[in-house]
Design an enzyme around this catalytic site. Structure first.
Site, PDB file in Angstrom:
ATOM      1  N   ALA A   1      49.232  33.131  34.764  1.00 26.27           N
ATOM      2  CA  ALA A   1      48.644  34.421  35.177  1.00 26.27           C
ATOM      3  C   ALA A   1      48.896  34.591  36.681  1.00 26.27           C
ATOM      4  O   ALA A   1      47.972  34.809  37.479  1.00 26.27           O
ATOM      5  CB  ALA A   1      47.158  34.505  34.836  1.00 26.27           C
TER       6      ALA A   1
ATOM      7  N   HIS B   1      49.855  32.593  44.136  1.00 25.96           N
ATOM      8  CA  HIS B   1      50.707  31.545  43.558  1.00 25.96           C
ATOM      9  C   HIS B   1      52.140  31.653  44.102  1.00 25.96           C
ATOM     10  O   HIS B   1      52.771  30.655  44.436  1.00 25.96           O
ATOM     11  CB  HIS B   1      50.790  31.708  42.038  1.00 25.96           C
ATOM     12  CG  HIS B   1      49.497  31.561  41.296  1.00 25.96           C
ATOM     13  ND1 HIS B   1      48.904  32.600  40.624  1.00 25.96           N
ATOM     14  CD2 HIS B   1      48.682  30.495  41.115  1.00 25.96           C
ATOM     15  CE1 HIS B   1      47.798  32.188  40.047  1.00 25.96           C
ATOM     16  NE2 HIS B   1      47.629  30.909  40.334  1.00 25.96           N
TER      17      HIS B   1
ATOM     18  N   ASP C   1      41.337  26.935  46.572  1.00 20.12           N
ATOM     19  CA  ASP C   1      40.518  25.927  45.886  1.00 20.12           C
ATOM     20  C   ASP C   1      40.402  24.737  46.839  1.00 20.12           C
ATOM     21  O   ASP C   1      41.036  23.699  46.647  1.00 20.12           O
ATOM     22  CB  ASP C   1      41.177  25.556  44.562  1.00 20.12           C
ATOM     23  CG  ASP C   1      41.327  26.776  43.668  1.00 20.12           C
ATOM     24  OD1 ASP C   1      40.339  27.164  43.042  1.00 20.12           O
ATOM     25  OD2 ASP C   1      42.426  27.374  43.636  1.00 20.12           O
TER      26      ASP C   1
ATOM     27  N   SER D   1      42.913  35.953  42.646  1.00 17.79           N
ATOM     28  CA  SER D   1      42.573  34.947  41.645  1.00 17.79           C
ATOM     29  C   SER D   1      42.936  35.489  40.275  1.00 17.79           C
ATOM     30  O   SER D   1      42.778  36.691  40.017  1.00 17.79           O
ATOM     31  CB  SER D   1      41.064  34.663  41.697  1.00 17.79           C
ATOM     32  OG  SER D   1      40.654  33.999  40.514  1.00 17.79           O
ATOM     33  N   SER D   2      43.410  34.604  39.411  1.00 20.19           N
ATOM     34  CA  SER D   2      43.712  35.042  38.038  1.00 20.19           C
ATOM     35  C   SER D   2      42.456  35.597  37.379  1.00 20.19           C
ATOM     36  O   SER D   2      42.527  36.488  36.541  1.00 20.19           O
ATOM     37  CB  SER D   2      44.248  33.867  37.219  1.00 20.19           C
ATOM     38  OG  SER D   2      45.347  33.278  37.879  1.00 20.19           O
TER      39      SER D   2
END
Ligand code: AMP
Length: 283
Positions: free
Chosen positions: A34, A39, A152, A187-188
């Site tokens: 996702a 990313h 994270d 964020s996904s």
């Protein structure tokens, strides 16, 4: 066009040994798919570090508790492959479940230290799942460098600690969080947010910023944490798991008079059924 992918270990090993024979270095970017611009920024950075970049896509069951969103987690494999191709990723390692957790799988890594607080108070076995899968991904891809997001932050600390403690032959590179224009961390899980929740979501980032500012101004940390938690609830968040200032290395509550540049503000809070996490540096 899409980036090619492999799903079983013999195929992965064949490609890696061809690269190694040519003396090429390898960077890995572990993800659960996702994919968004956050990313992809890691992939671009990985490209700048090594000759080859592998992105991994695996929604890791071991890091979800039975009542969490493993089944609902967004899966957009074909689009992910196209985005990765556009970002010059060489290969996707999308292991089939059997490659990661063969029958009677029984060997887990249980990190402590940085893993002991924050997320673990709310997601008991989360870092056990994360550390185990990352260790496997590092060994499978034999990468020289793994690139992780500061989004994270606790995970990044736990992985660095695992690599150091177990002498894993890989370097961990942490990269800044990519945000939407209003400041919300990409964020996904943002895909779960309704329009009205999306408007509220940015309050988490604003709360972190307010707390970091208060720390820099030398205000009472506990009092400010309580105030910002209250503000977050008033803005529409259902529950605040934590909104707190920590030692940026140990993630323990800070010693008195610690300079702001050694502190990190971290938060996790629920907006309806969606749990958002974010963090920023203090100094
Ligand atoms: P995930 O797919 O959510 O497990 O994340 C895979 C990697 O992407 C992790 O290293 C995350 O920290 C990183 N990541 C997720 N969101 C962002 C973001 N907004 N900016 C930078 N990195 C991110």
């Amino acid at each position: 066009m899409t980036t090619p992918y492999v799903s079983n270990l013999p195929d992965l090993r064949k490609i890696i040994s061809q690269w190694r024979e040519k003396g090429e270095s390898i960077a890995v970017v572990p993800t659960m798919g996702a994919l968004h611009a956050g990313h992809l920024s890691l992939v671009s950075h990985a490209n700048s570090l090594c000759d080859r970049t592998i992105a991994t896509i695996f929604v890791n069951p071991a890091q979800f508790a039975p009542d969490e969103d493993f089944g609902a987690y967004p899966r957009t494999f074909d689009t992910d492959l196209a985005k990765l191709h556009a970002h010059a990723c060489d290969l996707v390692w999308a292991p089939n479940p059997e490659a990661m957790y063969p029958g009677n799988f029984a060997t887990y890594i249980t990190p402590q230290g940085a893993a002991n607080s924050l997320e673990t108070e709310f997601r008991k076995d989360f870092f056990r799942g994360v550390a185990t899968v990352c260790c496997k991904l590092f060994l499978q891809t034999q990468a020289d460098v793994a690139v992780f997001g500061e989004k994270d932050y606790q995970q990044l600390c736990v992985i660095k600690q695992m690599v150091r403690d177990l002498n894993l032959p890989i370097r961990i590179d942490g990269r800044p969080t990519i945000r939407e224009t209003d400041g919300l961390a990409m964020s996904s899980r943002n895909a779960y947010l309704s329009n009205s929740d999306r408007a509220i979501a940015v309050s988490l980032y604003r709360g972190l910023e307010a707390l970091a500012r208060a720390v820099r101004d030398g205000k009472d940390i506990a009092q400010c944490e309580a105030q910002e938690t209250q503000n977050l609830l008033q803005s529409g968040f259902r529950t605040v798991d934590y909104l707190t200032v920590r030692d940026a290395t140990t993630l323990q509550p800070p010693a008195t008079d610690m300079p702001a540049n050694r502190l990190r503000v971290l938060g996790a809070a629920w907006l309806g059924k969606t749990r958002l996490i974010d963090n920023i540096a203090c100094g």
